[in-house]
Design an enzyme around this catalytic site. Structure first.
Site, PDB file in Angstrom:
ATOM      1  N   ARG A  52       0.866  -1.184   0.000  1.00  0.00           N
ATOM      2  CA  ARG A  52       0.000   0.000   0.000  1.00  0.00           C
ATOM      3  C   ARG A  52       0.898   1.228   0.000  1.00  0.00           C
ATOM      4  O   ARG A  52       2.117   1.130   0.145  1.00  0.00           O
ATOM      5  CB  ARG A  52      -1.013  -0.003   1.145  1.00  0.00           C
ATOM      6  CG  ARG A  52      -0.653  -0.673   2.433  1.00  0.00           C
ATOM      7  CD  ARG A  52       0.433  -0.018   3.212  1.00  0.00           C
ATOM      8  NE  ARG A  52       0.147   1.411   3.398  1.00  0.00           N
ATOM      9  CZ  ARG A  52       1.047   2.316   3.613  1.00  0.00           C
ATOM     10  NH1 ARG A  52       2.339   2.000   3.685  1.00  0.00           N
ATOM     11  NH2 ARG A  52       0.722   3.588   3.770  1.00  0.00           N
ATOM     12  N   ASP A 243      -2.148  10.570  -2.303  1.00  0.00           N
ATOM     13  CA  ASP A 243      -2.474   9.559  -3.313  1.00  0.00           C
ATOM     14  C   ASP A 243      -2.772  10.166  -4.676  1.00  0.00           C
ATOM     15  O   ASP A 243      -2.664   9.492  -5.694  1.00  0.00           O
ATOM     16  CB  ASP A 243      -3.680   8.731  -2.850  1.00  0.00           C
ATOM     17  CG  ASP A 243      -3.248   7.810  -1.731  1.00  0.00           C
ATOM     18  OD1 ASP A 243      -3.149   8.293  -0.585  1.00  0.00           O
ATOM     19  OD2 ASP A 243      -2.964   6.640  -2.003  1.00  0.00           O
TER      20      ASP A 243
HETATM   21  O1  MRU Z   1      -4.562   3.160   2.275  1.00  0.00           O
HETATM   22  P1  MRU Z   1      -3.093   3.391   2.169  1.00  0.00           P
HETATM   23  O2  MRU Z   1      -2.326   2.839   3.322  1.00  0.00           O
HETATM   24  O3  MRU Z   1      -2.547   2.925   0.847  1.00  0.00           O
HETATM   25  O4  MRU Z   1      -2.941   4.964   2.209  1.00  0.00           O
HETATM   26  C1  MRU Z   1      -1.660   5.524   2.021  1.00  0.00           C
HETATM   27  C2  MRU Z   1      -1.654   7.006   2.118  1.00  0.00           C
HETATM   28  O5  MRU Z   1      -2.665   7.653   2.286  1.00  0.00           O
HETATM   29  C3  MRU Z   1      -0.331   7.669   1.906  1.00  0.00           C
HETATM   30  O6  MRU Z   1      -0.252   8.848   2.649  1.00  0.00           O
HETATM   31  C4  MRU Z   1      -0.160   8.015   0.425  1.00  0.00           C
HETATM   32  O7  MRU Z   1      -0.419   6.888  -0.374  1.00  0.00           O
HETATM   33  C5  MRU Z   1       1.198   8.511   0.121  1.00  0.00           C
HETATM   34  S1  MRU Z   1       2.430   7.253   0.279  1.00  0.00           S
HETATM   35  C6  MRU Z   1       3.922   7.932  -0.097  1.00  0.00           C
END
Ligand code: MRU
Length: 351
Positions: A52, A243
């Site tokens: 993730r 994201d």
């Molecule tokens: O649901 P996740 O754990 O994939 O969410 C990740 C995030 O929100 C991070 O802050 C984002 O992907 C940036 S990672 C460098």
């Protein structure tokens, strides 16, 4: 039982012609690396958050496409391409919000352009080469983000972060954590406050884990402690990942980021977003058009394996929120620090 201080396996790697993922759902209690056998397994690994973080799922998607195309190497070029489009669309459906996944899958397909003379085996090898290039670039992008963010870290300062935008969310030193790791390398003392990040606890399970292992002074707080921590004057700076960033600078990131940004504005604390340029989505004009992933109710009605809400409870579980660009002090990218007005700066730097 405390974990051994041996090095953590990489977030992901391509080894023996196969994708290997560190299963992040088991951290910090177990360190398990899983070999990915087929496209379905990669889809589920991304969907279940075994891998993730926006940059990491971009790289995992690129290698995942190689895994998906391995059984089709004997196909002639046209049939190989048809299958490639189908498999890329399938992997792209595993999570909707992080643009890096879509970006990497598009780039993988585009990399075969103009190779009409080649058969499936050669096209497959070209895909592996492209995935390895995306992987190597991700490592370098993190270092670049770190270099541009380092001047923000004043000796002794307190930095608050939300979710995990660390090494575990990338294949390098992270995005939000990159300036922290470079500060540590440079001997600049800093204190990090890691928000726990309900419901899936990426801050508690992952950020505090990786920073503690690396020797950075990190304090874990629950999400509802951020305001009081700021009020006590312990936070000089917020750095989060993202994201997807819309063309106007609106930021989609882990649910709860919006609250942190509002608090930072209230207490006059700079709020920075760290990301590689592959997270900018100039085709999406503003944050309202970003698709926000909705996840299962069980993530909210339980804490770990223990149920904490009545059976049949109605639940909302958006995995991300959108922070309006007006609350963002700047973006830390591999190309430099970007300050408002973001729409004009993005267009100049990235179009
Ligand atoms: O649901 P996740 O754990 O994939 O969410 C990740 C995030 O929100 C991070 O802050 C984002 O992907 C940036 S990672 C460098």
């Amino acid at each position: 039982m405390p974990l051994p201080t041996t090095a953590l396996p990489p977030t992901l790697e391509w080894r023996d012609d196969a994708l290997h993922l560190l299963d992040q759902t088991l951290l910090p209690n177990e360190i398990v690396v899983e070999r990915q056998h087929d496209a379905q397994q990669v889809w589920h690994a991304i969907h279940q958050l075994k891998v993730r973080g926006a940059p990491a799922i971009g790289v995992a998607g690129a290698y995942g496409l190689c895994v998906a195309m391995q059984p089709h190497r004997a196909l002639p070029a046209a049939a190989f391409r048809d299958k490639l489009g189908e498999q890329a669309a399938y992997l792209d459906s595993s999570r909707p919000t992080a643009v890096n996944l879509h970006w990497a899958l598009q780039r993988m397909q585009a990399s075969l352009g103009g190779r009409d003379d080649a058969g499936g085996e050669a096209l497959y090898q070209a895909l592996v080469d492209e995935a390895q290039a995306i992987h190597a670039e991700d490592v370098a992008l993190c270092e670049g983000i770190g270099r541009h963010g380092l001047p923000l870290i004043r000796p002794g300062c307190g930095v608050l972060t939300h979710c995990n935008a660390g090494a575990l969310a990338t294949t390098g030193i992270g995005t939000a954590t990159a300036p922290m790791y470079l500060a540590q390398r440079a001997g600049i003392p800093l204190r990090v406050y890691a928000d726990e990040t309900r419901p899936l606890l990426q801050g508690a399970r992952l950020t505090s884990f990786e920073l503690q292992r690396s020797g950075i002074d990190v304090t874990l707080i629950t999400d509802n402690m951020a305001a009081a921590t700021m009020q006590r004057g312990l936070v000089d700076l917020v750095i989060v990942g993202t994201d997807r960033v819309a063309a106007n600078g609106d930021v989609a990131n882990k649910i709860g980021t919006l609250g942190v940004a509002i608090l930072a504005r209230h207490f006059g604390i700079p709020f920075y977003v760290a990301c590689p340029s592959s997270t900018l989505d100039l085709a999406t004009p503003d944050g309202q058009r970003i698709v926000i992933e909705e996840r299962g109710a069980e993530e909210v009605t339980s804490f770990g394996l223990r149920r904490t809400a009545p059976e049949g409870m109605q639940v909302r579980n958006p995995a991300f929120d959108v922070t309006p660009h007006a609350l963002v002090s700047g973006f830390i990218t591999e190309r430099g620090l970007i300050e408002p007005p973001f729409d004009r700066q993005f267009a100049a730097l990235f179009s």
